[in-house]
Design a protein around this motif. Structure first.
Motif, PDB file in Angstrom:
ATOM      1  N   ALA A  33      10.434   2.610  -6.668  1.00 23.59           N
ATOM      2  CA  ALA A  33       9.818   1.422  -5.870  1.00 23.59           C
ATOM      3  C   ALA A  33      10.962   1.036  -4.829  1.00 23.59           C
ATOM      4  CB  ALA A  33       9.251   0.668  -6.843  1.00 23.59           C
ATOM      5  N   ASN A  60       3.865   8.467  -3.624  1.00 22.93           N
ATOM      6  CA  ASN A  60       4.116   7.734  -4.927  1.00 22.93           C
ATOM      7  C   ASN A  60       2.969   7.566  -5.844  1.00 22.93           C
ATOM      8  OD1 ASN A  60       6.565   6.711  -3.806  1.00 22.93           O
ATOM      9  ND2 ASN A  60       5.900   5.088  -2.824  1.00 22.93           N
ATOM     10  N   ARG A  61       2.151   8.607  -5.928  1.00 16.22           N
ATOM     11  CA  ARG A  61       1.053   8.790  -6.785  1.00 16.22           C
ATOM     12  C   ARG A  61       1.421   8.326  -8.228  1.00 16.22           C
ATOM     13  NH1 ARG A  61      -3.082  13.702  -6.703  1.00 16.22           N
ATOM     14  NH2 ARG A  61      -2.652  13.388  -4.539  1.00 16.22           N
ATOM     15  N   LEU A  79       3.569   1.395  -1.628  1.00 21.04           N
ATOM     16  CA  LEU A  79       4.023   1.364  -3.053  1.00 21.04           C
ATOM     17  C   LEU A  79       3.075   2.010  -3.861  1.00 21.04           C
ATOM     18  CD1 LEU A  79       5.879  -1.974  -3.507  1.00 21.04           C
ATOM     19  CD2 LEU A  79       6.932   0.362  -3.831  1.00 21.04           C
ATOM     20  N   LEU A  80       2.000   1.881  -4.055  1.00 20.72           N
ATOM     21  CA  LEU A  80       0.901   2.237  -4.727  1.00 20.72           C
ATOM     22  C   LEU A  80      -0.397   2.872  -4.090  1.00 20.72           C
ATOM     23  CD1 LEU A  80       0.645  -0.915  -6.788  1.00 20.72           C
ATOM     24  CD2 LEU A  80       1.897   0.899  -7.397  1.00 20.72           C
ATOM     25  N   PHE A 130       1.491   2.056 -12.780  1.00 23.67           N
ATOM     26  CA  PHE A 130       1.132   0.629 -12.371  1.00 23.67           C
ATOM     27  C   PHE A 130      -0.100   0.414 -13.300  1.00 23.67           C
ATOM     28  CE2 PHE A 130      -1.695  -2.382 -10.157  1.00 23.67           C
ATOM     29  CZ  PHE A 130      -0.561  -3.675 -10.162  1.00 23.67           C
ATOM     30  N   TRP A 136       6.588  -4.910 -13.409  1.00 26.76           N
ATOM     31  CA  TRP A 136       5.706  -4.857 -12.170  1.00 26.76           C
ATOM     32  C   TRP A 136       5.800  -6.164 -11.513  1.00 26.76           C
ATOM     33  CZ3 TRP A 136       5.279  -1.022  -8.793  1.00 26.76           C
ATOM     34  CH2 TRP A 136       5.554   0.124  -9.152  1.00 26.76           C
ATOM     35  N   LYS A 169       0.739  -1.356   0.105  1.00 26.52           N
ATOM     36  CA  LYS A 169       0.096   0.022  -0.110  1.00 26.52           C
ATOM     37  C   LYS A 169       0.906   1.494  -0.088  1.00 26.52           C
ATOM     38  CE  LYS A 169      -4.354   1.831   1.654  1.00 26.52           C
ATOM     39  NZ  LYS A 169      -5.421   1.673   2.396  1.00 26.52           N
ATOM     40  N   LEU A 213       3.758   6.397  -8.980  1.00 21.32           N
ATOM     41  CA  LEU A 213       3.775   4.645  -9.327  1.00 21.32           C
ATOM     42  C   LEU A 213       2.427   3.948  -9.549  1.00 21.32           C
ATOM     43  CD1 LEU A 213       6.408   3.808  -6.806  1.00 21.32           C
ATOM     44  CD2 LEU A 213       6.870   4.339  -9.121  1.00 21.32           C
ATOM     45  N   LEU A 214       1.241   4.366  -8.813  1.00 14.66           N
ATOM     46  CA  LEU A 214       0.043   4.406  -9.118  1.00 14.66           C
ATOM     47  C   LEU A 214      -0.301   4.189 -10.667  1.00 14.66           C
ATOM     48  CD1 LEU A 214      -2.510   2.932  -8.198  1.00 14.66           C
ATOM     49  CD2 LEU A 214      -3.183   5.116  -7.109  1.00 14.66           C
ATOM     50  N   GLU A 253      10.595   4.515 -12.372  1.00 18.04           N
ATOM     51  CA  GLU A 253       9.630   3.938 -11.549  1.00 18.04           C
ATOM     52  C   GLU A 253      10.171   2.834 -10.648  1.00 18.04           C
ATOM     53  OE1 GLU A 253       8.153   5.933 -15.048  1.00 18.04           O
ATOM     54  OE2 GLU A 253       9.233   4.178 -14.830  1.00 18.04           O
TER      55      GLU A 253
END
Length: 327
Positions: A200, A22-23, A16-17, A29, A173, A14, A25-26, A196
């Motif tokens: 992470a 880390n928006r 992470l994404l 993803f 990922w 959670k 990264l979301l 990215e």
């Protein structure tokens, strides 16, 4: 001191994404997983339940899925599930329905509904009969015609992912989630050399080096170990129960077979009894006929005897003799 951090542990996942920092990264993803099915890529997101490490530390029942929507009002849910169980598919469908269903307020029209995407990363196989690691479920008919392009359910089974060569961002990922615990931030492999992935890895490093974050990680890891142990024990108990049930069913089948053999023997004996009874009836009928014949002969004998006596009497009369006494 750096500790190995597994990105599949729910609080790390959670962070992470599902954290504001880390928006990006979301966004990356979502585009990596949903890209082929999105008419337009995700460019902005609002996280509806952002990560809070203190909440994880104090509340073992924290919600660990990630919910967000983008600037087009499309809705997204991402969840990590390390253990599978019989009712999980029902839960997957129910949560997607809940995500889609909760878009409309009172009196709002169906035309306001937007696509809803539910993504599940699975630590154990959920569909053992299928060798593919990705499963994309959309609203289509048997010819592949789309009913309504309003999202779908995406299952990603990590155990089945074995790609050595990373050729897509989705594979990058998945490989990160599968192998991230064993990576060294100072010696990252080629496939991790993207902005990215380095970001992470920095998130994993923060969990390793920050005391509170690592405490949260340890607490969640211990909790998940307990859950795994409970689930293994439950499965073992269930297996033992199923084995006992199968053994009992086998015994019952053997007894039923024996009962069938005995019933067959009883039927054969009953059939013999019927045959014997029929023979007895025939013999009784013969005996009755013989008795009737004997009675008829006795009557005939008595008749002849009476006739002879009458003849003798008549002869005596004709000779003038006195008839026999009693004549």
């Amino acid at each position: 001191m750096r500790h190995p951090i597994d990105p599949k542990i729910d609080c790390v996942f959670k962070a992470l994404l599902g954290s504001e920092e880390n928006r990006n990264l979301l966004i990356h993803f979502l585009n990596a997983i949903l890209g082929p099915d999105l008419q337009d890529p995700v460019t902005q997101v609002q996280i509806l339940n952002p990560y809070n490490e203190r909440q994880f530390l104090t509340d073992k029942l924290s919600i660990v899925d990630i919910k967000a929507h983008d600037d087009r009002a499309r809705r997204f849910q991402i969840e990590i599930q390390l253990l599978t169980y019989a009712a999980l598919l029902g839960r997957v469908l129910y949560t997607w329905n809940d995500l889609y269903n909760h878009q409309l307020g009172s009196g709002e029209d169906y035309g306001k509904l937007k696509p809803a995407y539910s993504i599940w990363i699975l630590g154990e196989d959920l569909l053992p009969g299928d060798a593919y690691y990705t499963h994309r479920y959309r609203l289509r008919d048997e010819r592949g015609q789309c009913l309504l392009n309003h999202g779908g359910i995406y299952l990603l089974e990590l155990n089945k992912f074995a790609d050595e060569q990373v050729t897509t961002e989705e594979q990058r990922w998945l490989k990160f989630f599968k192998e991230g615990e064993h990576l060294d931030v100072d010696r990252l492999p080629v496939w991790m050399q993207t902005p990215e992935m380095r970001q992470a890895m920095n998130t994993l490093t923060a969990f390793s080096e920050k005391e509170l974050a690592y405490d949260v990680y340890q607490a969640r890891q211990d909790f998940l170990r307990q859950q795994r142990a409970i689930e293994r024990e439950r499965r073992s108990t269930q297996q033992a129960f199923e084995e006992q049930k199968a053994a009992l069913a086998q015994k019952e089948a053997v007894l039923a077979e024996k009962d069938a053999v005995l019933a067959e023997k009883d039927a054969a004996l009953a059939e013999k009894d019927v045959v014997l009874a029929e023979k007895d009836a025939v013999l009784a009928e013969k005996d009755a006929a013989l008795a009737q014949e004997r009675a008829a002969r006795e009557l005939e004998r008595q008749g002849k005897k009476a006739a002879l006596a009458e003849i003798e009497r008549l002869k005596a009369l004709m000779k003038g003799d006195n008839p026999p006494a009693g004549s």
